[in-house]
Design an enzyme around this catalytic site. Structure first.
Site, mmCIF file in Angstrom:
data_model
loop_
_atom_site.group_PDB
_atom_site.id
_atom_site.type_symbol
_atom_site.label_atom_id
_atom_site.label_comp_id
_atom_site.label_asym_id
_atom_site.label_seq_id
_atom_site.Cartn_x
_atom_site.Cartn_y
_atom_site.Cartn_z
ATOM 1 C CG ASN A 55 -0.172 -0.107 2.497
ATOM 2 O OD1 ASN A 55 0.586 0.791 2.840
ATOM 3 N ND2 ASN A 55 -0.340 -1.218 3.221
ATOM 4 C CG ASP B 102 -6.705 -5.369 5.943
ATOM 5 O OD1 ASP B 102 -6.262 -5.490 7.103
ATOM 6 O OD2 ASP B 102 -7.275 -4.340 5.527
ATOM 7 C CE LYS C 181 10.565 -12.047 -13.737
ATOM 8 N NZ LYS C 181 11.556 -11.461 -14.616
ATOM 9 C CG PHE D 36 -2.605 5.443 13.481
ATOM 10 C CD1 PHE D 36 -1.887 5.302 14.658
ATOM 11 C CD2 PHE D 36 -2.542 6.660 12.802
ATOM 12 C CE1 PHE D 36 -1.123 6.350 15.162
ATOM 13 C CE2 PHE D 36 -1.788 7.718 13.285
ATOM 14 C CZ PHE D 36 -1.076 7.569 14.468
ATOM 15 C CE LYS E 241 -10.620 -0.465 11.137
ATOM 16 N NZ LYS E 241 -10.086 0.360 10.085
HETATM 17 O O1 PMT Z 1 2.976 6.199 6.488
HETATM 18 P P1 PMT Z 1 2.350 7.498 6.043
HETATM 19 O O2 PMT Z 1 2.495 7.732 4.568
HETATM 20 O O3 PMT Z 1 2.803 8.656 6.874
HETATM 21 O O4 PMT Z 1 0.772 7.358 6.294
HETATM 22 C C1 PMT Z 1 0.269 7.244 7.596
HETATM 23 C C2 PMT Z 1 -0.851 6.199 7.682
HETATM 24 C C3 PMT Z 1 -2.028 6.632 6.830
HETATM 25 C C4 PMT Z 1 -0.354 4.824 7.232
HETATM 26 C C5 PMT Z 1 -1.247 6.119 9.216
HETATM 27 O O5 PMT Z 1 -1.629 7.385 9.644
HETATM 28 C C6 PMT Z 1 -2.379 5.122 9.439
HETATM 29 O O6 PMT Z 1 -3.538 5.421 9.330
HETATM 30 N N1 PMT Z 1 -2.006 3.871 9.779
HETATM 31 C C7 PMT Z 1 -2.920 2.725 9.945
HETATM 32 C C8 PMT Z 1 -3.194 2.110 8.589
HETATM 33 C C9 PMT Z 1 -4.110 0.901 8.680
HETATM 34 O O7 PMT Z 1 -3.680 -0.197 8.429
HETATM 35 O O8 PMT Z 1 -5.309 1.157 9.101
HETATM 36 P P2 PMT Z 1 -6.484 0.040 9.235
HETATM 37 O O9 PMT Z 1 -7.697 0.849 9.532
HETATM 38 O O10 PMT Z 1 -6.488 -0.860 8.074
HETATM 39 O O11 PMT Z 1 -6.067 -0.780 10.505
HETATM 40 C C10 PMT Z 1 -6.442 -0.397 11.827
HETATM 41 C C11 PMT Z 1 -5.363 -0.745 12.794
HETATM 42 O O12 PMT Z 1 -5.152 -2.162 12.826
HETATM 43 C C12 PMT Z 1 -4.013 -0.114 12.481
HETATM 44 O O13 PMT Z 1 -3.421 0.302 13.697
HETATM 45 C C13 PMT Z 1 -3.221 -1.246 11.845
HETATM 46 O O14 PMT Z 1 -1.811 -1.135 12.140
HETATM 47 C C14 PMT Z 1 -3.816 -2.477 12.522
HETATM 48 N N2 PMT Z 1 -3.822 -3.692 11.689
HETATM 49 C C15 PMT Z 1 -4.536 -3.741 10.526
HETATM 50 C C16 PMT Z 1 -4.573 -4.928 9.805
HETATM 51 C C17 PMT Z 1 -3.864 -6.046 10.290
HETATM 52 N N3 PMT Z 1 -3.876 -7.184 9.616
HETATM 53 N N4 PMT Z 1 -3.178 -5.958 11.436
HETATM 54 C C18 PMT Z 1 -3.145 -4.800 12.148
HETATM 55 O O15 PMT Z 1 -2.516 -4.720 13.211
#
Ligand code: PMT
Length: 405
Positions: free
Chosen positions: A210, A279, A289, A323, A337
């Site tokens: 991503n 995800d 490859k 986040f 969340k």
């Molecule tokens: O890196 P930059 O370019 O500065 O951008 C910052 C950012 C947009 C990446 C950051 O601010 C941000 O939002 N990070 C979280 C991105 C994310 O994966 O969001 P989510 O809503 O999909 O996941 C929610 C939370 O679960 C996050 O804390 C994530 O780390 C966590 N997660 C998600 C999926 C997964 N399989 N395991 C996780 O731990």
């Protein structure tokens, strides 16, 4: 470098070959918003003319303790009182010895006796001189008197020797000066955090990922280190300079990130998951490859483990921050969340359109809490968001029960 904004910095320059680097340091400090005055020893003027520092700093350079102060005061006292911090770069063996033993036989050493502000000493000299017992003893004395001594870099020196003794990069010196100025309200607090994207292999040369640049997470790690925390940063692949003083653990995939986080979570007081974790990973990733002659491959995806939810299920005393990156309905998804992943706080941001948080230097975030309260911030530089987030975490931890933050 927000901590340097409007700060008054005294830059001491002594007579070493690295004196020319002090000019760049001066510019960097000014760029970060500081007002800088320069004090030079007589020997330093043999390496760089005082006029250079005068022109760039906009102030007369202080050279001679007996010369009359154009402002009519007692300059070594007035300048010492004026400074919010002092940095001496380069600091020669002679300068180190004079400061260690309280000599006052030139403008710099005299002024230094009157300084009350934090002091950063950046020794630079020949390796054998630096490693000599008198110099090491004197550096110990400076540290014991409350000054911060920066270790010199190792490398090829002007004298032809290779080893420690080089003046570090001016950007590094400026960074350590920032740390000196920041209050240490997270001293000793252990922070485990993640940043950047994960990469999920399709084959050995291709992956799914991503747009996370790591900027948000790196800004938080840097701010926490400035504030005295012990920070371990589990980072996906990004191309940013790594924050000084932070432990680096590099990973690629979500599963690698999960393994590190599970292994280390016990030892953390605060966990902040900024990483944009993929995800999904590829169930049928190829060992070799994939050749285009074989036609378009069918890629089968499977769900990655939710690292944050796993940590949430296991947490005990920790403060767990997630986040939420959404393209719509930010509040609803973020609140969902918090509950589902057992978080103490979630930081919501939008990742679509021209104001996307991905890659930007700015971020517009809302802090959401389990009690239903929320705080929306305006668009701010990620460094500022990082500090406000750490402020919010400290405040919540204090409320939760007299914790040290
Ligand atoms: O890196 P930059 O370019 O500065 O951008 C910052 C950012 C947009 C990446 C950051 O601010 C941000 O939002 N990070 C979280 C991105 C994310 O994966 O969001 P989510 O809503 O999909 O996941 C929610 C939370 O679960 C996050 O804390 C994530 O780390 C966590 N997660 C998600 C999926 C997964 N399989 N395991 C996780 O731990």
């Amino acid at each position: 470098m927000g901590a340097l904004e409007n700060k008054k910095i005294l830059l001491g320059v002594t007579g070493g070959i690295a004196a020319y680097k002090a000019v760049e340091l001066l510019r960097l400090l000014q760029k970060a918003g500081a007002e800088v005055r320069v004090v030079m020893t007589k020997n330093a003027t043999a390496f760089v003319g005082p006029l250079t520092f005068r022109a760039i700093s906009g102030h007369a350079v202080y050279l001679d303790v007996l010369e009359e102060d154009p402002e009519g005061g007692i300059r070594h006292i007035a300048w010492a009182d004026w400074a919010d911090a002092v940095v001496i770069a380069p600091a020669t063996a002679n300068c180190v010895a004079k400061l260690a033993h309280g000599f006052a036989d030139d403008a710099l050493s005299t002024l230094m006796l009157a300084v009350r502000a934090p002091v950063l000493i950046c020794p630079a000299m020949n390796t054998h001189m630096y490693e000599s017992r008198p110099v090491q003893r004197n550096l110990d004395l400076l540290e014991a008197s409350g000054m911060t001594v920066l270790e010199p870099d190792s490398g090829d020196l002007a004298c032809g020797v290779t080893g420690p003794g080089r003046l570090p990069d001016p950007a590094f010196i400026a960074d350590r000066l920032v740390k000196l100025l920041v209050p240490k309200d997270l001293k000793g607090v252990r922070i485990l955090m993640t940043a950047g994207p994960t990469q999920e292999a399709i084959d050995p040369v291709r992956y799914i990922s991503n747009h996370s640049s790591g900027k948000m997470g790196y800004a938080i790690a840097r701010a926490a280190e400035y504030r005295g925390a012990d920070v371990a940063l589990v980072t996906g692949p990004v191309s940013l300079p790594f924050p000084v003083g932070v432990e680096r653990i590099s990973v690629k995939s979500a599963r690698e990130m999960l393994a590190v986080m599970e292994n280390r979570m016990e030892r953390a007081d605060i966990i902040i998951k900024v990483a944009a974790v993929a995800d999904f990973c590829v169930q049928n990733a190829a060992d070799h490859k994939i050749k285009k002659t074989e036609g378009a491959p069918v890629i089968v995806l499977e769900k990655n483990p939710d690292i944050l939810a796993t940590l949430g299920a296991k947490k005990s005393h920790q403060f767990l921050v997630g986040f939420a990156a959404e393209t719509r309905d930010l509040a609803a998804y973020a609140k969902d969340k918090i509950a589902r992943k057992n978080l103490d706080m979630i930081v919501g941001n939008l990742v679509s359109g021209p104001d996307s948080a991905f890659g930007s230097d700015l971020n517009t975030v809302t802090f959401f809490y389990p009690d239903g309260s929320e705080e929306a911030l305006e668009a701010l530089p990620k460094e500022r968001v990082a500090d406000l987030l750490l402020d919010a975490i400290c405040a919540r931890r204090r409320c939760r029960g007299g914790l040290d933050a």
